[in-house]
Design a protein around this motif. Sequence first.
Motif, PDB file in Angstrom:
ATOM      1  N   PHE A 199       0.829  -1.200   0.000  1.00  0.00           N
ATOM      2  CA  PHE A 199       0.000   0.000   0.000  1.00  0.00           C
ATOM      3  C   PHE A 199       0.869   1.257   0.000  1.00  0.00           C
ATOM      4  O   PHE A 199       0.671   2.147  -0.823  1.00  0.00           O
ATOM      5  N   ALA A 200       1.784   1.352   0.941  1.00  0.00           N
ATOM      6  CA  ALA A 200       2.744   2.454   1.057  1.00  0.00           C
ATOM      7  C   ALA A 200       2.040   3.797   1.211  1.00  0.00           C
ATOM      8  O   ALA A 200       0.855   3.953   0.981  1.00  0.00           O
ATOM      9  N   TYR A 201       2.850   4.790   1.626  1.00  0.00           N
ATOM     10  CA  TYR A 201       2.256   6.093   1.910  1.00  0.00           C
ATOM     11  C   TYR A 201       1.786   6.801   0.641  1.00  0.00           C
ATOM     12  O   TYR A 201       0.883   7.631   0.671  1.00  0.00           O
ATOM     13  N   GLN A 202       2.398   6.460  -0.551  1.00  0.00           N
ATOM     14  CA  GLN A 202       1.944   7.103  -1.785  1.00  0.00           C
ATOM     15  C   GLN A 202       0.485   6.777  -2.075  1.00  0.00           C
ATOM     16  O   GLN A 202      -0.299   7.640  -2.499  1.00  0.00           O
ATOM     17  N   SER A 203       0.102   5.518  -1.838  1.00  0.00           N
ATOM     18  CA  SER A 203      -1.284   5.119  -2.083  1.00  0.00           C
ATOM     19  C   SER A 203      -2.224   5.800  -1.093  1.00  0.00           C
ATOM     20  O   SER A 203      -3.326   6.215  -1.452  1.00  0.00           O
ATOM     21  N   VAL A 204      -1.787   5.896   0.166  1.00  0.00           N
ATOM     22  CA  VAL A 204      -2.600   6.586   1.170  1.00  0.00           C
ATOM     23  C   VAL A 204      -2.756   8.059   0.775  1.00  0.00           C
ATOM     24  O   VAL A 204      -3.839   8.641   0.874  1.00  0.00           O
ATOM     25  N   SER A 219      -9.970  10.141  11.268  1.00  0.00           N
ATOM     26  CA  SER A 219      -8.844  10.157  12.187  1.00  0.00           C
ATOM     27  C   SER A 219      -7.754   9.203  11.731  1.00  0.00           C
ATOM     28  O   SER A 219      -7.973   8.378  10.829  1.00  0.00           O
ATOM     29  N   LEU A 220      -6.599   9.298  12.343  1.00  0.00           N
ATOM     30  CA  LEU A 220      -5.482   8.415  12.004  1.00  0.00           C
ATOM     31  C   LEU A 220      -5.879   6.950  12.212  1.00  0.00           C
ATOM     32  O   LEU A 220      -5.613   6.096  11.349  1.00  0.00           O
ATOM     33  N   ARG A 221      -6.519   6.657  13.330  1.00  0.00           N
ATOM     34  CA  ARG A 221      -6.879   5.260  13.628  1.00  0.00           C
ATOM     35  C   ARG A 221      -7.962   4.758  12.671  1.00  0.00           C
ATOM     36  O   ARG A 221      -7.904   3.617  12.212  1.00  0.00           O
ATOM     37  N   SER A 229      -8.700  17.575  17.978  1.00  0.00           N
ATOM     38  CA  SER A 229      -9.884  17.495  17.116  1.00  0.00           C
ATOM     39  C   SER A 229      -9.638  16.660  15.874  1.00  0.00           C
ATOM     40  O   SER A 229     -10.467  15.865  15.480  1.00  0.00           O
ATOM     41  N   GLY A 230      -8.476  16.825  15.242  1.00  0.00           N
ATOM     42  CA  GLY A 230      -8.149  16.029  14.064  1.00  0.00           C
ATOM     43  C   GLY A 230      -7.749  16.873  12.875  1.00  0.00           C
ATOM     44  O   GLY A 230      -7.363  18.042  13.006  1.00  0.00           O
ATOM     45  N   TYR A 231      -7.852  16.263  11.690  1.00  0.00           N
ATOM     46  CA  TYR A 231      -7.458  16.924  10.441  1.00  0.00           C
ATOM     47  C   TYR A 231      -8.693  17.394   9.681  1.00  0.00           C
ATOM     48  O   TYR A 231      -9.721  16.727   9.665  1.00  0.00           O
ATOM     49  N   ILE A 239      -0.511   3.463  11.659  1.00  0.00           N
ATOM     50  CA  ILE A 239      -0.860   4.854  11.955  1.00  0.00           C
ATOM     51  C   ILE A 239       0.245   5.801  11.475  1.00  0.00           C
ATOM     52  O   ILE A 239      -0.018   6.893  10.990  1.00  0.00           O
ATOM     53  N   SER A 240       1.495   5.359  11.588  1.00  0.00           N
ATOM     54  CA  SER A 240       2.609   6.220  11.158  1.00  0.00           C
ATOM     55  C   SER A 240       2.547   6.497   9.656  1.00  0.00           C
ATOM     56  O   SER A 240       2.907   7.586   9.200  1.00  0.00           O
ATOM     57  N   THR A 241       2.096   5.515   8.870  1.00  0.00           N
ATOM     58  CA  THR A 241       1.956   5.722   7.422  1.00  0.00           C
ATOM     59  C   THR A 241       0.899   6.773   7.138  1.00  0.00           C
ATOM     60  O   THR A 241       1.088   7.669   6.294  1.00  0.00           O
TER      61      THR A 241
END
Length: 466
Positions: free
Chosen positions: A9-14, A35-37, A69-71, A47-49
């Motif tokens: 998946f990698a961060y590029q896909s995210v 949220s991250l979770r 609050s979040g993003y 979560i780090s990705t």
Amino acid sequence: MRPSREKGFAYQSVYRYLNLLINESATNGSVRLPSLRQLADRLNVSISTIQYAYSLLEKEGRVYSVAKSGYYAQSAPTLMSPGSASDLLEAVYVNARRIGMCVLSADDPTSLQPLDSPLLMLERELLRQYPRQPPLQVQPSGELELRTALAARYTTSALNSWQAEDVYIGADLRGVLEILIFALQLRGATVLIESPCDWMILRLFQAAEVQVIELPLQADGGLDPQRLASLLATERVGLIMLSSVLNMPRGSFVPHANRQVIAQLLLRYGTWVLENDSCSELADAPDAQRFREWLDPDRLLIFSAFDKIIGAEAPYGFVLSRQWRSELQRHFLLRSFRLSCARQKAIARLIANGRVDQHLQILRRLLKERRTQLIQLLRERLGDTVQIVEPQGGATVWLNSVRPVDMNEVFYCLLRQQVVIAPGELFSLNGDYAHHLRLSPICHSEHDLAGVVGQVGDALRLAPDG
């Protein structure tokens, strides 16, 4: 435990997934993002990705975070539709800065290969050597070491020689040209300008109420000597502005014989010449003869800048002139440019040690490769739809639609597909070149250039007659 797909998946896909999510939720207000979770569970990654992908988007200004609050998605500006901008140039500028746009309108050669890193490294070294600059060493016309290096670079013979006191350095090219307009008292005066011409220069003269007469280049890239002679005989011409080597945006040379004839006319009438040397170093033939070699150096001013050959970290503009010393010194002193002495010294040493010339050899080759690729695609996808002026340097390609079309309609059609072009009418104050456009093969980001050229072709074919 579920199987991990982290590597696939990698961060590029995210990152791409979040981009789609932001685009789908685009509104006038802020939209809270998962949220991250939540995203980690949904996409089966760590979560780090997710956090890394969010940080990239935050740097781009697409999202912002609120503590506890979040993003949230940052609402993006809407596309400018016809009539919503005060003029076409504003529409080009605004939309070229929108995220996700395929920008074919820019003329930014060093985005392909900047010299920023060596410049900044040399600057840091100089700051260690000269940690403090006494106030008395501040020079309103620029750092002496850089002025000396430029004077040496522009000296080609005993007749065409320059001294450091002939060189004036400003914060950027626009600031330098504004000073020239005041120092030479061009407000209300008549100035002849080679056309098509850079839109920044045209708008600057227009804002200063300079009476501009455009001299259209002929098909071979030369000027009409008879028209020029007529204007010099009948108009009170204060100045003529000509390209040193490359006319931009055409990217063409003035034929050698035509250049000689034009130079003789200017010498006969004693006309002051402002030579645009901004793109000369980007010519495929770096040793091509400059226009100034045929002119009277005592009735000549030369202007250029470093950003097109070094990069954004060297924005300074400069002018060379043997005359007008008291006026130029006074206006540079009044403007009080606050320029980094260390940065100027670093540029001077890059010039003196040959690093700039080495860089230019690579940059010219890369630019020619990109232009060749674009021209090949244009011929494959557009066929006889356009005529291409074969560029002899620079970072752009100048086109003429064979069928007279409404280029504004083409511009906004492509804008809706997130593609920005530079319509030809931007390069004239008279509304000339309405069926022309300028394209850059450099700043299309991650977009497929072949596909984008196909979109340009479709827009031209479907556009109404203009």
